[in-house]
Design an enzyme around this catalytic site. Structure first.
Site, PDB file in Angstrom:
ATOM      1  N   THR A 217      56.966  53.878  18.512  1.00  0.00           N
ATOM      2  CA  THR A 217      56.834  53.261  17.179  1.00  0.00           C
ATOM      3  C   THR A 217      55.363  53.118  16.779  1.00  0.00           C
ATOM      4  O   THR A 217      55.075  52.861  15.613  1.00  0.00           O
ATOM      5  CB  THR A 217      57.524  51.869  17.111  1.00  0.00           C
ATOM      6  OG1 THR A 217      57.032  51.053  18.174  1.00  0.00           O
ATOM      7  CG2 THR A 217      59.024  51.995  17.214  1.00  0.00           C
ATOM      8  N   GLY A 218      54.457  53.294  17.731  1.00  0.00           N
ATOM      9  CA  GLY A 218      53.027  53.293  17.391  1.00  0.00           C
ATOM     10  C   GLY A 218      52.613  54.672  16.863  1.00  0.00           C
ATOM     11  O   GLY A 218      53.417  55.610  16.857  1.00  0.00           O
TER      12      GLY A 218
ATOM     13  N   ARG B 222      48.690  43.399  40.445  1.00  0.00           N
ATOM     14  CA  ARG B 222      48.001  44.402  41.273  1.00  0.00           C
ATOM     15  C   ARG B 222      46.521  44.512  40.890  1.00  0.00           C
ATOM     16  O   ARG B 222      45.655  44.693  41.741  1.00  0.00           O
ATOM     17  CB  ARG B 222      48.714  45.739  41.051  1.00  0.00           C
ATOM     18  CG  ARG B 222      48.435  46.810  42.034  1.00  0.00           C
ATOM     19  CD  ARG B 222      49.402  47.984  41.846  1.00  0.00           C
ATOM     20  NE  ARG B 222      49.160  48.757  40.643  1.00  0.00           N
ATOM     21  CZ  ARG B 222      50.054  48.967  39.680  1.00  0.00           C
ATOM     22  NH1 ARG B 222      51.264  48.457  39.755  1.00  0.00           N
ATOM     23  NH2 ARG B 222      49.741  49.706  38.623  1.00  0.00           N
TER      24      ARG B 222
ATOM     25  N   TYR C  93      66.334  42.346  20.129  1.00  0.00           N
ATOM     26  CA  TYR C  93      64.929  41.939  20.072  1.00  0.00           C
ATOM     27  C   TYR C  93      64.772  40.490  20.531  1.00  0.00           C
ATOM     28  O   TYR C  93      63.980  40.195  21.432  1.00  0.00           O
ATOM     29  CB  TYR C  93      64.414  42.107  18.648  1.00  0.00           C
ATOM     30  CG  TYR C  93      62.938  41.844  18.478  1.00  0.00           C
ATOM     31  CD1 TYR C  93      61.987  42.668  19.072  1.00  0.00           C
ATOM     32  CD2 TYR C  93      62.484  40.774  17.704  1.00  0.00           C
ATOM     33  CE1 TYR C  93      60.627  42.435  18.910  1.00  0.00           C
ATOM     34  CE2 TYR C  93      61.124  40.540  17.529  1.00  0.00           C
ATOM     35  CZ  TYR C  93      60.206  41.368  18.129  1.00  0.00           C
ATOM     36  OH  TYR C  93      58.861  41.139  17.962  1.00  0.00           O
TER      37      TYR C  93
ATOM     38  N   LYS D 215      62.907  39.275  23.973  1.00  0.00           N
ATOM     39  CA  LYS D 215      61.684  38.469  23.918  1.00  0.00           C
ATOM     40  C   LYS D 215      61.880  37.125  24.622  1.00  0.00           C
ATOM     41  O   LYS D 215      60.941  36.592  25.222  1.00  0.00           O
ATOM     42  CB  LYS D 215      61.258  38.268  22.469  1.00  0.00           C
ATOM     43  CG  LYS D 215      60.712  39.546  21.807  1.00  0.00           C
ATOM     44  CD  LYS D 215      59.353  39.909  22.380  1.00  0.00           C
ATOM     45  CE  LYS D 215      58.658  41.010  21.614  1.00  0.00           C
ATOM     46  NZ  LYS D 215      57.322  41.313  22.152  1.00  0.00           N
TER      47      LYS D 215
ATOM     48  N   ARG E 150      59.535  46.274   7.089  1.00  0.00           N
ATOM     49  CA  ARG E 150      59.260  44.857   6.879  1.00  0.00           C
ATOM     50  C   ARG E 150      58.814  44.602   5.449  1.00  0.00           C
ATOM     51  O   ARG E 150      58.447  45.505   4.714  1.00  0.00           O
ATOM     52  CB  ARG E 150      58.258  44.355   7.917  1.00  0.00           C
ATOM     53  CG  ARG E 150      59.002  44.030   9.208  1.00  0.00           C
ATOM     54  CD  ARG E 150      58.113  43.561  10.297  1.00  0.00           C
ATOM     55  NE  ARG E 150      57.366  44.665  10.861  1.00  0.00           N
ATOM     56  CZ  ARG E 150      56.681  44.575  11.998  1.00  0.00           C
ATOM     57  NH1 ARG E 150      56.660  43.455  12.672  1.00  0.00           N
ATOM     58  NH2 ARG E 150      56.029  45.621  12.444  1.00  0.00           N
TER      59      ARG E 150
HETATM   60  N1  UDP Z   1      63.209  41.721   3.219  1.00  0.00           N
HETATM   61  C1  UDP Z   1      63.451  41.955   1.874  1.00  0.00           C
HETATM   62  N2  UDP Z   1      63.182  43.204   1.380  1.00  0.00           N
HETATM   63  C2  UDP Z   1      62.679  44.215   2.135  1.00  0.00           C
HETATM   64  C3  UDP Z   1      62.404  43.948   3.505  1.00  0.00           C
HETATM   65  C4  UDP Z   1      62.689  42.681   4.012  1.00  0.00           C
HETATM   66  O1  UDP Z   1      63.918  41.070   1.139  1.00  0.00           O
HETATM   67  O2  UDP Z   1      62.455  45.319   1.625  1.00  0.00           O
HETATM   68  C5  UDP Z   1      63.467  40.350   3.744  1.00  0.00           C
HETATM   69  C6  UDP Z   1      64.213  40.247   5.050  1.00  0.00           C
HETATM   70  O3  UDP Z   1      65.621  40.244   4.833  1.00  0.00           O
HETATM   71  C7  UDP Z   1      63.725  38.907   5.566  1.00  0.00           C
HETATM   72  C8  UDP Z   1      62.282  38.841   5.065  1.00  0.00           C
HETATM   73  O4  UDP Z   1      62.192  39.795   4.007  1.00  0.00           O
HETATM   74  O5  UDP Z   1      64.431  37.838   4.978  1.00  0.00           O
HETATM   75  C9  UDP Z   1      61.256  39.206   6.126  1.00  0.00           C
HETATM   76  O6  UDP Z   1      61.698  40.389   6.716  1.00  0.00           O
HETATM   77  P1  UDP Z   1      60.816  41.262   7.687  1.00  0.00           P
HETATM   78  O7  UDP Z   1      61.644  42.457   8.056  1.00  0.00           O
HETATM   79  O8  UDP Z   1      59.480  41.503   7.110  1.00  0.00           O
HETATM   80  O9  UDP Z   1      60.580  40.360   8.982  1.00  0.00           O
HETATM   81  P2  UDP Z   1      61.480  39.277   9.741  1.00  0.00           P
HETATM   82  O10 UDP Z   1      60.830  37.991   9.413  1.00  0.00           O
HETATM   83  O11 UDP Z   1      62.896  39.317   9.254  1.00  0.00           O
HETATM   84  O12 UDP Z   1      61.360  39.667  11.166  1.00  0.00           O
END
Ligand code: UDP
Length: 312
Positions: free
Chosen positions: A35-36, A106, A145, A149, A186
């Site tokens: 993913t990087g 190590r 996830y 974690k 995100r």
């Molecule tokens: N979200 C959204 N539209 C997008 C992407 C994400 O409304 O195009 C919402 C997602 O459902 C969540 C919030 O934005 O409520 C933050 O989502 P993100 O995936 O950034 O990170 P999370 O905090 O969920 O890990």
């Protein structure tokens, strides 16, 4: 000083590599580039102080020689990525963490692990303090996830107790900045690119869910202080400036000078946290840290980066 950065080609990992180099440290990047991105390290080509090892940390990590710190930033981290790679996500948080601990032991290093606010799940306590145990569905869509974690924190703290490994755990709240992949899924990359294209903002649910967003430079200040001053117990690292997604869209529209309206394109995904805000009292008292970059300031270089770098 010599550090290993596991996940050093990722969004946060690659910024960490830059910071460590600027501090005069030698850096070994270990990454399988799942993913990087290689482009996040392209500016370091020819730098004799950086070694790049293409390697999946779910296999024992073949780095030899002493290290001062093993920074574990290796994991898919966006909901889209971990939904696509659930098994890999669970394995990197378990097998990968075992190998990170064994490498640190190590090499005589301190292990600094990137944990997450997702350990709190969809929190019933607000804001989230480190002593809140969380509200996680162990079989839901985010479980791969969240549980990996949580397991990682259990594994590392047990390893520290049983074998004396020095460790630090930073719980990262939503972080943004240059190098977050446009297609990462995100909300900041999504809204930033929508704004630049003058498109509507695609909100999931009604946009009343809250998050608080930390600029990557602030986060890394926190991690460097955690390495120097942490007490081995988890510390929240995040900006407590909480807002709804509708407010986020308004700010991005203002900073970008473009963007459409907020449209709800799908219901809130299952187990999507409805609120999130760190209590950072521990980071303030233990580390003397608090975020400095307001959202509208951090968005400027972020938007600038998307203007330059995203696929046309
Ligand atoms: N979200 C959204 N539209 C997008 C992407 C994400 O409304 O195009 C919402 C997602 O459902 C969540 C919030 O934005 O409520 C933050 O989502 P993100 O995936 O950034 O990170 P999370 O905090 O969920 O890990």
């Amino acid at each position: 000083m010599r550090a290993a950065v596991l996940g050093g080609s990722g969004f946060i990992g690659s910024h960490l590599v830059d910071r460590l180099l600027a501090l005069g440290q030698d850096v070994v990047v270990v990454d399988d580039f799942s993913t990087g991105r290689r482009s996040n390290l392209a500016h370091l080509a020819g730098n004799a102080r950086v070694q790049i090892l293409e390697w999946d940390i779910c296999k024992p990590i073949p780095v030899v020689g002493p290290l001062t710190t093993v920074w574990n930033f290796a994991s898919p981290a966006s909901p889209i990525d971990y939904a696509r790679r659930p098994i890999e996500t669970l394995e990197v948080g378990s097998l990968g963490v075992k190998n990170a601990c064994e490498l640190a032991e190590r090499a005589g290093a301190t292990l600094v692990h990137a944990s997450t606010s997702e350990v709190y799940g969809d929190p019933l306590v607000h804001p989230q303090r480190e002593d809140y145990f969380g509200n996680v569905n162990p079989i839901g869509p985010r479980a791969c996830y969240d549980e990996s974690k949580r397991f990682a924190e259990a594994y590392i703290t047990s390893f520290a107790r049983a074998r004396g490994l020095p460790c630090q755990l930073g719980r990262i709240f939503n972080t943004y900045g240059p190098r977050m992949r446009e297609e990462d899924g995100r909300v900041i990359p999504a809204f930033a690119c929508q704004a630049l294209d003058g498109k509507d903002f695609t909100v999931f649910g009604d946009g009343s869910q809250t998050r608080s967003f930390t600029y990557v430079d602030d986060l890394l200040d926190g991690f460097l202080l955690l390495r120097a001053k942490g007490d081995g117990q988890p510390v929240n690292l995040g900006n407590p400036n909480e807002m709804t997604l509708v407010q986020l869209a308004d700010i991005i529209r203002q900073v970008a000078g473009s963007g459409g309206k907020v449209v709800s394109v799908r219901p809130l995904p299952e187990n999507d946290p409805k609120q999130r805000k760190p209590d950072i009292a521990r980071a303030q008292s233990l580390l003397g840290w608090q975020p400095k970059v307001p959202l509208h300031e951090g968005l400027k270089p972020t938007l600038e980066w998307y203007r330059k770098h995203r696929a046309k």
